[in-house]
Scaffold this active site. Sequence first.
Site, PDB file in Angstrom:
ATOM      1  N   CYS A  30       2.920  57.312 -74.319  1.00  0.00           N
ATOM      2  CA  CYS A  30       3.470  57.788 -75.591  1.00  0.00           C
ATOM      3  C   CYS A  30       4.991  57.648 -75.569  1.00  0.00           C
ATOM      4  CB  CYS A  30       3.005  59.210 -75.882  1.00  0.00           C
ATOM      5  SG  CYS A  30       3.242  59.686 -77.625  1.00  0.00           S
ATOM      6  N   HIS A  36      -2.575  58.154 -76.038  1.00  0.00           N
ATOM      7  CA  HIS A  36      -2.742  59.094 -74.930  1.00  0.00           C
ATOM      8  C   HIS A  36      -4.085  58.832 -74.246  1.00  0.00           C
ATOM      9  CE1 HIS A  36       0.614  61.949 -75.514  1.00  0.00           C
ATOM     10  NE2 HIS A  36       0.529  61.578 -76.776  1.00  0.00           N
ATOM     11  N   GLU A  94      -5.257  60.184 -71.649  1.00  0.00           N
ATOM     12  CA  GLU A  94      -5.820  61.450 -71.171  1.00  0.00           C
ATOM     13  C   GLU A  94      -6.491  62.242 -72.286  1.00  0.00           C
ATOM     14  OE1 GLU A  94      -1.771  62.691 -72.686  1.00  0.00           O
ATOM     15  OE2 GLU A  94      -2.683  60.905 -71.792  1.00  0.00           O
TER      16      GLU A  94
END
Length: 207
Positions: free
Chosen positions: A82, A188, A190
């Site tokens: 990001c 992202h 994750e």
Amino acid sequence: MGASTVIIDYGVGNLFSLSMGLRKIGEDAEITADEKKIKDANRLILPGVGAFEGAANKLKETGLEDLIKDETANGKPLMGICLGMQLLFDESYEYGVHKGLGLIHGKVVPLKGYVDECLKIPHIGWNSLEIRKPECPIFRYSEQGDHVYFVHSFYATDCENDTAAVTEYSKTVTATVWKDNIYGCQFHPEKSGEKGLKILKAFCELS
């Protein structure tokens, strides 16, 4: 010997969700700003949320900017996520002009004025990846069209040679960059479910 993967802590990042994501794939990453631990690591992750200028200043003030440049110059894999990806670039035009790490050539500019006016900014949500460089190591377990989660108001441009994947938000938006041992994800991983964890897994297999 330190952790094989280090998440660089410079006070700007969603560290908990990233560390939890890595734990899900069996990677016991360490969150640290310690110079020795960063040098001992096999690979580095540069997270980031918030404004470019503040993040870039913190990297410089803490000495982490030079440390990251030195470690990556020696071939250590680095993934920016990001804002962390945006910091890899030469400069950002986010409320002024601010210098980045210069590890990827290009610049970071606003989505506003580029994408269709009817679309919301920040760009928040799930979008599919158009993988342009399937040979990119972090796409080892990925497939064309995998959906990942974005949250951003700025995007990287003038980086065609190093663009590994794009997404569509009325216009083509850089999603992943790759140059030698330097990787960047605008999304992202994750927060992108199993598809994102596969990208993290592939990165954590690099050495």
